[in-house]
Scaffold this motif. Structure first.
Motif, mmCIF file in Angstrom:
data_model
loop_
_atom_site.group_PDB
_atom_site.id
_atom_site.type_symbol
_atom_site.label_atom_id
_atom_site.label_comp_id
_atom_site.label_asym_id
_atom_site.label_seq_id
_atom_site.Cartn_x
_atom_site.Cartn_y
_atom_site.Cartn_z
ATOM 1 N N TYR A 101 0.799 -1.231 0.000
ATOM 2 C CA TYR A 101 0.000 0.000 0.000
ATOM 3 C C TYR A 101 0.827 1.274 0.000
ATOM 4 N N ASN A 102 2.147 1.173 -0.143
ATOM 5 C CA ASN A 102 2.915 2.380 -0.444
ATOM 6 C C ASN A 102 2.513 2.829 -1.844
ATOM 7 N N TYR A 103 2.719 4.078 -2.153
ATOM 8 C CA TYR A 103 2.471 4.542 -3.517
ATOM 9 C C TYR A 103 3.452 5.642 -3.862
ATOM 10 N N GLY A 104 3.564 5.953 -5.155
ATOM 11 C CA GLY A 104 4.507 6.970 -5.599
ATOM 12 C C GLY A 104 5.954 6.509 -5.545
ATOM 13 N N GLN A 105 6.172 5.200 -5.619
ATOM 14 C CA GLN A 105 7.527 4.653 -5.514
ATOM 15 C C GLN A 105 8.258 4.757 -6.860
ATOM 16 N N ILE A 106 9.528 5.094 -6.806
ATOM 17 C CA ILE A 106 10.374 5.239 -7.994
ATOM 18 C C ILE A 106 11.493 4.203 -7.926
ATOM 19 N N LEU A 107 11.611 3.400 -8.978
ATOM 20 C CA LEU A 107 12.722 2.470 -9.094
ATOM 21 C C LEU A 107 13.870 3.214 -9.759
ATOM 22 N N GLN A 108 14.995 3.232 -9.082
ATOM 23 C CA GLN A 108 16.192 3.922 -9.573
ATOM 24 C C GLN A 108 17.242 2.858 -9.884
ATOM 25 N N ILE A 109 17.782 2.898 -11.118
ATOM 26 C CA ILE A 109 18.709 1.875 -11.585
ATOM 27 C C ILE A 109 20.083 2.492 -11.796
ATOM 28 N N HIS A 110 21.087 1.913 -11.123
ATOM 29 C CA HIS A 110 22.467 2.394 -11.199
ATOM 30 C C HIS A 110 23.359 1.300 -11.783
ATOM 31 N N GLY A 111 24.450 1.717 -12.431
ATOM 32 C CA GLY A 111 25.481 0.784 -12.870
ATOM 33 C C GLY A 111 25.317 0.241 -14.279
ATOM 34 N N LEU A 112 24.311 0.710 -15.004
ATOM 35 C CA LEU A 112 24.104 0.266 -16.382
ATOM 36 C C LEU A 112 24.190 1.445 -17.335
ATOM 37 N N ASP A 113 24.558 1.184 -18.563
ATOM 38 C CA ASP A 113 24.597 2.216 -19.598
ATOM 39 C C ASP A 113 23.363 2.030 -20.484
ATOM 40 N N LEU A 114 22.231 2.564 -20.017
ATOM 41 C CA LEU A 114 20.959 2.376 -20.714
ATOM 42 C C LEU A 114 20.632 3.577 -21.599
ATOM 43 N N PRO A 115 19.767 3.369 -22.610
ATOM 44 C CA PRO A 115 19.346 4.487 -23.457
ATOM 45 C C PRO A 115 18.575 5.539 -22.653
ATOM 46 N N LYS A 116 18.392 6.713 -23.249
ATOM 47 C CA LYS A 116 17.666 7.807 -22.568
ATOM 48 C C LYS A 116 16.240 7.417 -22.214
ATOM 49 N N ALA A 117 15.610 6.603 -23.048
ATOM 50 C CA ALA A 117 14.278 6.070 -22.769
ATOM 51 C C ALA A 117 14.344 4.560 -22.950
ATOM 52 N N VAL A 118 13.876 3.816 -21.957
ATOM 53 C CA VAL A 118 13.970 2.357 -21.997
ATOM 54 C C VAL A 118 12.703 1.753 -21.387
ATOM 55 N N GLU A 119 12.238 0.650 -21.989
ATOM 56 C CA GLU A 119 11.066 -0.046 -21.467
ATOM 57 C C GLU A 119 11.448 -0.871 -20.243
ATOM 58 N N ILE A 120 10.610 -0.775 -19.213
ATOM 59 C CA ILE A 120 10.749 -1.613 -18.031
ATOM 60 C C ILE A 120 9.430 -2.381 -17.912
ATOM 61 N N HIS A 121 9.502 -3.707 -17.889
ATOM 62 C CA HIS A 121 8.324 -4.564 -17.810
ATOM 63 C C HIS A 121 8.221 -5.109 -16.389
ATOM 64 N N PHE A 122 7.130 -4.783 -15.691
ATOM 65 C CA PHE A 122 6.932 -5.174 -14.299
ATOM 66 C C PHE A 122 5.963 -6.342 -14.189
ATOM 67 N N SER A 123 6.283 -7.277 -13.298
ATOM 68 C CA SER A 123 5.354 -8.360 -12.984
ATOM 69 C C SER A 123 5.407 -8.619 -11.478
ATOM 70 N N HIS A 124 4.406 -9.369 -10.984
ATOM 71 C CA HIS A 124 4.298 -9.655 -9.555
ATOM 72 C C HIS A 124 4.197 -11.151 -9.344
ATOM 73 N N SER A 125 4.802 -11.636 -8.271
ATOM 74 C CA SER A 125 4.783 -13.067 -7.966
ATOM 75 C C SER A 125 3.383 -13.587 -7.672
ATOM 76 N N MET A 126 2.446 -12.713 -7.346
ATOM 77 C CA MET A 126 1.076 -13.127 -7.049
ATOM 78 C C MET A 126 0.272 -13.394 -8.318
ATOM 79 N N GLY A 127 0.875 -13.204 -9.464
ATOM 80 C CA GLY A 127 0.199 -13.564 -10.709
ATOM 81 C C GLY A 127 -0.190 -12.363 -11.549
ATOM 82 N N GLY A 128 -0.989 -12.646 -12.539
ATOM 83 C CA GLY A 128 -1.343 -11.656 -13.547
ATOM 84 C C GLY A 128 -0.717 -12.110 -14.849
ATOM 85 N N SER A 129 -1.460 -12.026 -15.911
ATOM 86 C CA SER A 129 -0.990 -12.620 -17.157
ATOM 87 C C SER A 129 -0.012 -11.740 -17.919
ATOM 88 N N ASP A 130 -0.204 -10.450 -17.894
ATOM 89 C CA ASP A 130 0.627 -9.564 -18.690
ATOM 90 C C ASP A 130 1.512 -8.701 -17.800
#
Length: 121
Positions: free
Chosen positions: A29-58
């Motif tokens: 029930y936290n909200y407004g969380q930001i995932l910050q990624i360090h140590g990689l040389d990623l493009p200026k815009a990159v897709e991040i695909h999120f999933s949860h262990s509790m399920g969900g198809s997509d």
């Protein structure tokens, strides 16, 4: 307030565990969380695909933005409503191909649901 969840990739590693910089749990029930990624040389815009262990198809797709070799992306609020493990796949693409290059996991800690809860997303 600290809403950052940080993943730090070591050299030649393709997965990382993310935690809050202050060491506190990431509660359900936290909200407004930001995932910050360090140590990689990623493009200026990159897709991040999120999933949860509790399920969900997509997977839920968000676009991360990279500035000065730090990528930030909003964690989908829906995934913060259940405890368990959230996995974020970093999907790198160009005009010819696209593929998952890296994986991040972090744990959502159980807590009681607030009496009145309306997801802000």
């Amino acid at each position: 307030m600290n809403n950052i969840i940080r993943a730090i990739f070591e050299s030649n590693k393709f997965s990382a565990t993310a935690t809050r910089p202050d060491g506190k749990p990431i509660y359900r029930y936290n909200y407004g969380q930001i995932l910050q990624i360090h140590g990689l040389d990623l493009p200026k815009a990159v897709e991040i695909h999120f999933s949860h262990s509790m399920g969900g198809s997509d997977a839920i797709i968000r676009i991360g933005t990279t500035t000065d070799k730090i990528t930030e992306v909003a964690v989908p609020e829906k995934l913060l409503e259940a405890y368990g493990t959230v996995t974020a796949y970093i999907y790198v693409s160009d005009t010819k191909s696209g593929q998952t290059e890296y994986k991040i996991q972090f744990r959502i800690t159980q807590r009681a649901k607030p009496e009145v809860w309306d997801s802000p997303e």
